[in-house]
Motif scaffolding. Structure first.
Motif, PDB file in Angstrom:
ATOM      1  N   ALA A 127       0.830  -1.210   0.000  1.00 56.69           N
ATOM      2  CA  ALA A 127       0.000   0.000   0.000  1.00 56.69           C
ATOM      3  C   ALA A 127       0.862   1.258   0.000  1.00 56.69           C
ATOM      4  O   ALA A 127       2.005   1.251   0.483  1.00 56.69           O
ATOM      5  CB  ALA A 127      -0.920   0.000   1.223  1.00 56.69           C
ATOM      6  N   GLY A 128       0.289   2.330  -0.532  1.00 53.70           N
ATOM      7  CA  GLY A 128       0.912   3.648  -0.473  1.00 53.70           C
ATOM      8  C   GLY A 128      -0.075   4.632   0.128  1.00 53.70           C
ATOM      9  O   GLY A 128      -1.153   4.835  -0.431  1.00 53.70           O
ATOM     10  N   TYR A 129       0.275   5.231   1.272  1.00 50.95           N
ATOM     11  CA  TYR A 129      -0.633   6.132   1.979  1.00 50.95           C
ATOM     12  C   TYR A 129      -0.234   7.575   1.704  1.00 50.95           C
ATOM     13  O   TYR A 129       0.857   8.007   2.108  1.00 50.95           O
ATOM     14  CB  TYR A 129      -0.602   5.858   3.479  1.00 50.95           C
ATOM     15  N   ARG A 130      -1.115   8.309   1.074  1.00 48.49           N
ATOM     16  CA  ARG A 130      -0.849   9.713   0.733  1.00 48.49           C
ATOM     17  C   ARG A 130      -1.402  10.619   1.827  1.00 48.49           C
ATOM     18  O   ARG A 130      -2.572  10.515   2.202  1.00 48.49           O
ATOM     19  CB  ARG A 130      -1.479  10.037  -0.618  1.00 48.49           C
ATOM     20  N   ASP A 131      -0.558  11.536   2.347  1.00 51.30           N
ATOM     21  CA  ASP A 131      -1.036  12.459   3.378  1.00 51.30           C
ATOM     22  C   ASP A 131      -1.548  13.744   2.745  1.00 51.30           C
ATOM     23  O   ASP A 131      -1.607  13.871   1.518  1.00 51.30           O
ATOM     24  CB  ASP A 131       0.049  12.739   4.420  1.00 51.30           C
ATOM     25  N   ALA A 132      -1.916  14.717   3.582  1.00 54.30           N
ATOM     26  CA  ALA A 132      -2.524  15.951   3.095  1.00 54.30           C
ATOM     27  C   ALA A 132      -1.575  16.774   2.220  1.00 54.30           C
ATOM     28  O   ALA A 132      -2.019  17.570   1.380  1.00 54.30           O
ATOM     29  CB  ALA A 132      -3.004  16.795   4.277  1.00 54.30           C
ATOM     30  N   THR A 133      -0.279  16.573   2.397  1.00 52.70           N
ATOM     31  CA  THR A 133       0.692  17.317   1.598  1.00 52.70           C
ATOM     32  C   THR A 133       1.038  16.615   0.287  1.00 52.70           C
ATOM     33  O   THR A 133       1.776  17.165  -0.529  1.00 52.70           O
ATOM     34  CB  THR A 133       1.992  17.524   2.402  1.00 52.70           C
ATOM     35  N   GLY A 134       0.507  15.408   0.110  1.00 48.57           N
ATOM     36  CA  GLY A 134       0.808  14.644  -1.102  1.00 48.57           C
ATOM     37  C   GLY A 134       1.959  13.680  -0.943  1.00 48.57           C
ATOM     38  O   GLY A 134       2.248  12.899  -1.852  1.00 48.57           O
ATOM     39  N   ARG A 135       2.626  13.709   0.211  1.00 44.46           N
ATOM     40  CA  ARG A 135       3.717  12.759   0.454  1.00 44.46           C
ATOM     41  C   ARG A 135       3.133  11.371   0.710  1.00 44.46           C
ATOM     42  O   ARG A 135       2.028  11.229   1.255  1.00 44.46           O
ATOM     43  CB  ARG A 135       4.565  13.207   1.636  1.00 44.46           C
ATOM     44  N   VAL A 136       3.895  10.343   0.342  1.00 42.05           N
ATOM     45  CA  VAL A 136       3.396   8.972   0.434  1.00 42.05           C
ATOM     46  C   VAL A 136       4.287   8.151   1.350  1.00 42.05           C
ATOM     47  O   VAL A 136       5.514   8.153   1.216  1.00 42.05           O
ATOM     48  CB  VAL A 136       3.325   8.304  -0.961  1.00 42.05           C
ATOM     49  N   MET A 137       3.657   7.437   2.279  1.00 40.79           N
ATOM     50  CA  MET A 137       4.344   6.411   3.054  1.00 40.79           C
ATOM     51  C   MET A 137       3.998   5.062   2.437  1.00 40.79           C
ATOM     52  O   MET A 137       2.820   4.761   2.222  1.00 40.79           O
ATOM     53  CB  MET A 137       3.904   6.425   4.513  1.00 40.79           C
ATOM     54  N   GLY A 138       5.014   4.280   2.151  1.00 40.60           N
ATOM     55  CA  GLY A 138       4.782   3.009   1.478  1.00 40.60           C
ATOM     56  C   GLY A 138       5.184   3.104   0.026  1.00 40.60           C
ATOM     57  O   GLY A 138       6.137   3.802  -0.333  1.00 40.60           O
ATOM     58  N   ASP A 139       4.462   2.419  -0.848  1.00 41.50           N
ATOM     59  CA  ASP A 139       4.801   2.370  -2.272  1.00 41.50           C
ATOM     60  C   ASP A 139       3.971   3.396  -3.039  1.00 41.50           C
ATOM     61  O   ASP A 139       2.766   3.213  -3.227  1.00 41.50           O
ATOM     62  CB  ASP A 139       4.532   0.968  -2.818  1.00 41.50           C
ATOM     63  N   PRO A 140       4.585   4.493  -3.491  1.00 42.75           N
ATOM     64  CA  PRO A 140       3.834   5.534  -4.205  1.00 42.75           C
ATOM     65  C   PRO A 140       3.165   5.043  -5.485  1.00 42.75           C
ATOM     66  O   PRO A 140       2.181   5.631  -5.934  1.00 42.75           O
ATOM     67  CB  PRO A 140       4.909   6.584  -4.530  1.00 42.75           C
ATOM     68  N   ARG A 141       3.675   3.957  -6.071  1.00 42.71           N
ATOM     69  CA  ARG A 141       3.101   3.450  -7.311  1.00 42.71           C
ATOM     70  C   ARG A 141       1.672   2.975  -7.114  1.00 42.71           C
ATOM     71  O   ARG A 141       0.895   2.910  -8.084  1.00 42.71           O
ATOM     72  CB  ARG A 141       3.958   2.298  -7.855  1.00 42.71           C
ATOM     73  N   TYR A 142       1.309   2.647  -5.865  1.00 40.20           N
ATOM     74  CA  TYR A 142      -0.029   2.112  -5.600  1.00 40.20           C
ATOM     75  C   TYR A 142      -0.824   2.996  -4.642  1.00 40.20           C
ATOM     76  O   TYR A 142      -1.759   2.530  -4.001  1.00 40.20           O
ATOM     77  CB  TYR A 142       0.090   0.672  -5.076  1.00 40.20           C
ATOM     78  N   ALA A 143      -0.457   4.276  -4.583  1.00 42.35           N
ATOM     79  CA  ALA A 143      -1.196   5.205  -3.723  1.00 42.35           C
ATOM     80  C   ALA A 143      -2.630   5.377  -4.212  1.00 42.35           C
ATOM     81  O   ALA A 143      -3.574   5.389  -3.411  1.00 42.35           O
ATOM     82  CB  ALA A 143      -0.478   6.545  -3.667  1.00 42.35           C
ATOM     83  N   ASP A 144      -2.829   5.516  -5.524  1.00 39.97           N
ATOM     84  CA  ASP A 144      -4.188   5.655  -6.052  1.00 39.97           C
ATOM     85  C   ASP A 144      -4.992   4.380  -5.836  1.00 39.97           C
ATOM     86  O   ASP A 144      -6.177   4.430  -5.483  1.00 39.97           O
ATOM     87  CB  ASP A 144      -4.146   5.993  -7.549  1.00 39.97           C
TER      88      ASP A 144
END
Length: 375
Positions: free
Chosen positions: A141-158
């Motif tokens: 998983a990729g978790y996007r915060d309010a600033t757009g930064r991602v914890m985890g895998d950004p490829r699967y944030a959506d």
């Protein structure tokens, strides 16, 4: 319950594609008998139903050739002995998900990776087959915060956001390597979410053969790459759900998933730990950090006794494959992916069957099926 709008009719099987494949199969397997009799049978079946059913031998041969010719069959894989799991009778999402879990269990094989292909129900003119949204059975998983930064895998944030809206509940303590749910879609059920049991997913904690601080990065990766969103086409028949695997090439993990700026982007942290000058790319800090990441991947998989190959061995394999592979027409067996399927695997949309709306949670069906298998 599930509300289902009228689905568009699927095309009939291309008779030329069917005949080309059957001649190819009988040339490779003369023990199957004269091709003429089989051709007559298939022509009649297509005329009556718009499609035909492969024999188990035809299915196995087609799947093996498709994997061989696709280039996804990594070095050392004996493609002629690939195990093909014939599960064409399964069309319900829970059953498909349960057998995907079983595929993952069998292919992991305690680290001695077993190449497999599992084939589910095909598309027919009257009934489309199921499809799997996920790019691989195990993705993070990729978790996007309010600033757009991602914890985890950004490829699967959506994709993470999409399945969360569909009802997936991330762990209370979110991490960088949380497993995404499996999404299986059928025409009569719509998209369904299934959690892959944690004990089925073998992961390798990454350490470096020389750098003791490397373990502090907390990196790990799953043991087996089961590609799950490509459709298998054999002799004009399409199997939209046919997950398959060989084993990882180290650089797929170290370079593409961990070092790449579009993924975990840990190359800079490794370079900083190494004391490299990261102010300019001309110092080649990124290259040096990526080499150490790849060394850590290969070392860790070897230490865990999990099958893996390196990109140099794979390059030699690919060159041999390019020299020897068949380049004949587009009717040869193949694993294929289209732009919509690729989009679905990254963004969690669009649904394959837009008319199907799920209005009933699947509850514990997957767990029940797994318990039944193990009892």
């Amino acid at each position: 319950m599930t509300a289902l709008a009228t689905l568009p009719a699927l095309d009939c099987v291309d008779l030329d594609a069917a005949e080309e494949f059957l001649r190819m199969f009988h040339d490779a397997h003369p023990e199957a008998g004269p091709v003429g009799q089989r051709l007559t049978q298939v022509r009649t079946e297509i005329a009556d139903t718009g499609t035909y059913r492969h024999t188990p031998q035809e299915l196995a041969y087609g799947a093996r050739v498709a994997l061989r010719d696709s280039g996804w069959c990594t070095s050392g894989v004996p493609w002629r002995r690939l195990k093909v799991r014939d599960l064409r009778g399964l069309r319900n999402a829970a059953a498909v998900a349960a057998e995907c879990v079983q595929h993952l269990r069998l292919s992991t094989n305690s680290g001695q990776i077993q190449p497999l292909v599992t084939v589910f129900a095909p598309d027919t003119p009257s009934t489309p087959g199921p499809c799997i949204w996920n790019e691989q059975l195990v993705r993070y998983a990729g978790y996007r915060d309010a600033t757009g930064r991602v914890m985890g895998d950004p490829r699967y944030a959506d994709f993470t956001e999409a399945v969360t809206k569909m009802g997936w509940r991330p762990p209370t303590q979110r991490g960088r390597f949380d497993h995404l749910p499996l999404v299986v879609e059928t025409a009569h059920e719509g998209p369904q979410l299934f959690t892959v049991p944690r004990d089925v997913i073998q992961e390798v904690p990454l350490e470096h053969p020389e750098l003791s601080w490397f373990v502090e990065l907390g990196l790990r990766w799953h043991a087996v790459p089961v590609i799950s969103n490509m459709r298998l086409v054999i002799g004009g028949v399409t199997y939209p759900a046919a997950p398959f695997n060989s084993w990882f090439v180290g650089a797929e993990i170290g370079t593409r998933s961990l070092a790449d700026e579009g993924a975990y982007a840990v190359a800079r942290e490794v370079a900083t730990r190494l004391g490299l000058d990261t102010r300019t790319e001309r110092t080649l800090w990124r290259d040096r950090a990526t080499v150490e990441l790849n060394r850590a991947v290969l070392h860790s998989f070897d230490a865990a006794q999990v099958t893996i190959t390196d990109h140099h061995a794979e390059a030699l394999h690919r060159l041999a494959w390019l020299r020897s592979r068949q380049r004949a027409g587009g009717n040869r067996p193949a694993f294929r992916i289209d732009s919509t399927t690729a989009q679905r695997a990254r963004e969690g949309a669009p649904a394959r069957f837009a008319g199907a709306v799920n209005t009933e949670p699947h509850g514990g069906r997957l767990a029940a099926l797994l318990r039944k298998r193990l009892s």
